[in-house]
Design a protein around this motif. Structure first.
Motif, PDB file in Angstrom:
ATOM      1  N   UNK A 139      -6.376   2.962 -17.497  1.00  0.00           N
ATOM      2  CA  UNK A 139      -6.266   1.765 -16.676  1.00  0.00           C
ATOM      3  C   UNK A 139      -6.708   2.035 -15.248  1.00  0.00           C
ATOM      4  N   UNK A 140      -6.381   3.216 -14.754  1.00  0.00           N
ATOM      5  CA  UNK A 140      -6.772   3.570 -13.396  1.00  0.00           C
ATOM      6  C   UNK A 140      -8.282   3.625 -13.272  1.00  0.00           C
ATOM      7  N   UNK A 193      -9.220  -7.156   3.928  1.00  0.00           N
ATOM      8  CA  UNK A 193      -8.349  -7.299   2.769  1.00  0.00           C
ATOM      9  C   UNK A 193      -8.891  -6.524   1.572  1.00  0.00           C
ATOM     10  N   UNK A 194     -10.187  -6.618   1.338  1.00  0.00           N
ATOM     11  CA  UNK A 194     -10.786  -5.899   0.208  1.00  0.00           C
ATOM     12  C   UNK A 194     -10.600  -4.394   0.361  1.00  0.00           C
ATOM     13  N   UNK A 195     -10.763  -3.888   1.563  1.00  0.00           N
ATOM     14  CA  UNK A 195     -10.578  -2.452   1.785  1.00  0.00           C
ATOM     15  C   UNK A 195      -9.115  -2.056   1.626  1.00  0.00           C
ATOM     16  N   UNK A 196      -8.213  -2.856   2.193  1.00  0.00           N
ATOM     17  CA  UNK A 196      -6.790  -2.558   2.088  1.00  0.00           C
ATOM     18  C   UNK A 196      -6.287  -2.704   0.664  1.00  0.00           C
ATOM     19  N   UNK A 197      -7.016  -3.442  -0.157  1.00  0.00           N
ATOM     20  CA  UNK A 197      -6.605  -3.644  -1.543  1.00  0.00           C
ATOM     21  C   UNK A 197      -6.887  -2.440  -2.437  1.00  0.00           C
ATOM     22  N   UNK A 198      -7.531  -1.403  -1.921  1.00  0.00           N
ATOM     23  CA  UNK A 198      -7.777  -0.229  -2.760  1.00  0.00           C
ATOM     24  C   UNK A 198      -6.481   0.376  -3.291  1.00  0.00           C
ATOM     25  N   UNK A 199      -5.457   0.636  -2.450  1.00  0.00           N
ATOM     26  CA  UNK A 199      -4.193   1.112  -3.036  1.00  0.00           C
ATOM     27  C   UNK A 199      -3.491   0.033  -3.855  1.00  0.00           C
ATOM     28  N   UNK A 200      -3.724  -1.242  -3.548  1.00  0.00           N
ATOM     29  CA  UNK A 200      -3.164  -2.320  -4.359  1.00  0.00           C
ATOM     30  C   UNK A 200      -3.777  -2.294  -5.762  1.00  0.00           C
ATOM     31  N   UNK A 228      -2.017   0.282  -7.616  1.00  0.00           N
ATOM     32  CA  UNK A 228      -0.714  -0.184  -8.075  1.00  0.00           C
ATOM     33  C   UNK A 228      -0.850  -1.073  -9.309  1.00  0.00           C
ATOM     34  N   UNK A 229      -1.840  -1.956  -9.301  1.00  0.00           N
ATOM     35  CA  UNK A 229      -2.065  -2.835 -10.451  1.00  0.00           C
ATOM     36  C   UNK A 229      -2.443  -2.014 -11.683  1.00  0.00           C
ATOM     37  N   UNK A 230      -3.307  -1.022 -11.493  1.00  0.00           N
ATOM     38  CA  UNK A 230      -3.724  -0.187 -12.615  1.00  0.00           C
ATOM     39  C   UNK A 230      -2.536   0.546 -13.225  1.00  0.00           C
ATOM     40  N   UNK A 252       4.709  -3.809  -3.451  1.00  0.00           N
ATOM     41  CA  UNK A 252       4.357  -4.434  -4.719  1.00  0.00           C
ATOM     42  C   UNK A 252       4.706  -3.536  -5.903  1.00  0.00           C
ATOM     43  N   UNK A 253       4.530  -2.231  -5.758  1.00  0.00           N
ATOM     44  CA  UNK A 253       4.847  -1.315  -6.849  1.00  0.00           C
ATOM     45  C   UNK A 253       6.339  -1.356  -7.163  1.00  0.00           C
ATOM     46  N   UNK A 254       7.172  -1.371  -6.129  1.00  0.00           N
ATOM     47  CA  UNK A 254       8.618  -1.456  -6.347  1.00  0.00           C
ATOM     48  C   UNK A 254       8.979  -2.813  -6.956  1.00  0.00           C
ATOM     49  N   UNK A 255       8.376  -3.864  -6.425  1.00  0.00           N
ATOM     50  CA  UNK A 255       8.637  -5.217  -6.944  1.00  0.00           C
ATOM     51  C   UNK A 255       8.344  -5.308  -8.436  1.00  0.00           C
ATOM     52  N   UNK A 256       7.255  -4.713  -8.885  1.00  0.00           N
ATOM     53  CA  UNK A 256       6.873  -4.838 -10.293  1.00  0.00           C
ATOM     54  C   UNK A 256       7.922  -4.214 -11.206  1.00  0.00           C
TER      55      UNK A 256
END
Length: 475
Positions: free
Chosen positions: A28-29, A262-269, A272-274, A347-351
């Protein structure tokens, strides 16, 4: 339907789920990272080709596509994942729910085109853009239905193929089309055509069924999903509604700059999604007696991994912005990037907490948490955008996600035995502090040197912790 799946028979997917979280996460990653990396590779070309105004139009349209797609999904992806693992008829129920999602997508497209024709006749909208947005939204919903079945079946390579087709390939098609005509409409047209083709592939891979194939289970799934519809809309508002807020509060040029940050900051996001894409099915298929202890233990490891990624991106922010969008406002974008990076940790904790609430069938709590967070986002963005510009909206986004995490964790503590390890909170707080440092430190002189020292120290800590993290992520 029972409260927590007591006594359900194991499905083949559940048996496979007892494998290593690490091995599932790797696939997934790779898939999600390729998806994010592909978009980032295209981003500097798109910003240079279209400019800030035309790219701002594209960014705004993409946000609307995501929002309409979420409404058409009606909160069903999470329910598909849960129902697929409940009893011997779970796979049939999951496919029927995926078919329901696809029918919702078709209905949204038909109604949207009719609405667009009426608004266009009254001179209220550009019919071409309206139709593209509606069709792309329906196609995206169909792709998500296929991906939901791939996750439930523990087939990450199918998920990978659909993710790349619906993002990297679609955006690349838009970029290539815009080379001949540097207009946002041209980009969106090619993007939509590619997304429709990806939807056809999703149907072929997922093989969804009509709702009548599992009539009672479908009705029960829809009842469970009902509170998830406002929750999903609110979550998407948190995810990308800030771009719309920037557009309204600060203008299209600022929206284009914010979208790059936002797109750059979303890399760790994306990371987290993966990880969650692998983690979620394994949590819900884990034996109930040890489910939440295992979730808490592995959750700490996942927060460490995401926290290292978030801090690293924030500290390297000024150089990333310079490479991706050299003609854009550098300082405000790098500050925004560092603040938004905090989101991925929360977000990782929230999930993890949301899985406990979902499994207890109290999805209304998730809707309330998301609604509270959206109110915080809008109020804080309106308050901070005037003095701080796009960095103020980025601060509002970070605060909103922390509120979302806190409310959901409290709900999980009330409903289930899930208790996160104190080390999780220490790791999360340290990562957030480094993200703030990445946002505020200068990018030249002593500030640049401090950034590099912190990056090296962060890398050393990551190497030292890696063996322990990998051990905890094994089965």
């Amino acid at each position: 339907m029972t409260g927590q799946g007591d006594g359900v028979a194991a499905t083949p997917a559940q048996g496979a789920a007892h494998g290593s979280l690490g091995s599932h996460s790797v696939v997934y990653l790779v898939g999600t990272a390729l998806q994010g990396l592909g978009i980032l590779l295209i981003l500097p070309f798109a910003t240079r080709l279209l400019g800030d105004v035309e790219y701002g139009k594209v960014a705004t349209a993409l946000v609307v596509i995501q929002m309409i797609g979420t409404i058409a999904a009606a909160g069903l992806p999470q329910v598909i994942l849960r129902e697929y693992h409940r009893g011997p008829d779970g796979p049939t129920a999951g496919r029927a729910l995926a078919g329901t999602m696809t029918l919702f997508a078709v209905g949204i497209a038909v109604l949207g085109i009719a609405l667009g024709a009426g608004l266009s006749a009254a001179g209220r909208v550009d019919l071409r853009v309206f139709i593209l947005v509606v069709v792309a939204s329906a196609a995206l919903t169909t792709v998500v239905a296929g991906q939901s079945l791939s996750r439930a079946r523990l087939r990450p390579f199918e998920f990978l193929a659909l993710a790349v087709a619906a993002t990297v390939v679609a955006h690349l098609a838009g970029l290539l089309a815009a080379k001949g005509d540097r207009a946002g409409l041209t980009y969106l047209t090619a993007y939509t055509v590619a997304l429709v083709l990806a939807a056809v592939v999703a149907i072929a891979i997922g093989r969804p069924l009509l709702p009548t194939a599992a009539r009672e289970r479908t009705r029960a799934g829809l009842r469970l999903a009902a509170p998830l519809l406002p929750q999903a809309v609110a979550m998407l508002g948190l995810l990308m509604g800030d771009v719309l807020l920037v557009n309204v509060l600060l203008g299209q040029a600022a929206a284009g700059a914010y979208q790059v940050a936002l797109q750059l900051a979303n890399m760790p996001f994306v990371l987290a999604v993966a990880l969650f894409n692998a983690w979620g099915p394994l949590v819900l298929s884990h034996p109930l007696g040890d489910r939440w202890r295992w979730t808490a233990r592995t959750g700490t490891s996942l927060v460490v991994v995401v926290g290292v990624g978030a801090a690293g991106v924030a500290l390297l922010g000024p150089w990333l912005v310079r490479v991706m969008a050299p003609g854009f406002p550098q300082r405000s974008m790098s500050v925004s990037l560092g603040l938004i990076a905090i989101v991925s940790v929360a977000y990782m904790v929230y999930q993890g907490a949301s899985l406990a609430v979902l499994d207890h069938e109290r999805t209304g709590r998730l809707a309330i948490a998301a609604a509270i967070a959206v109110v915080v986002l809008v109020a804080a963005a309106a308050w901070l955008s005037d003095p701080a510009g796009i960095a103020g909206v980025a601060s509002a986004k970070a605060v909103a996600y922390v509120v979302l995490m806190a409310v959901t964790v409290q709900a999980a503590r009330t409903l289930t035995p899930l208790r996160f390890d104190p080390r999780l909170w220490v790791a999360g707080a340290a990562a957030a502090a480094l993200c703030v440092a990445g946002a505020l430190l200068p990018s030249t002189g002593t500030g640049a040197l401090v950034r590099l020292v912190l990056v090296v120290a962060l890398a050393a800590v990551a190497v030292a912790l890696a063996p322990r993290v990998l051990r905890s992520m094994r089965g």
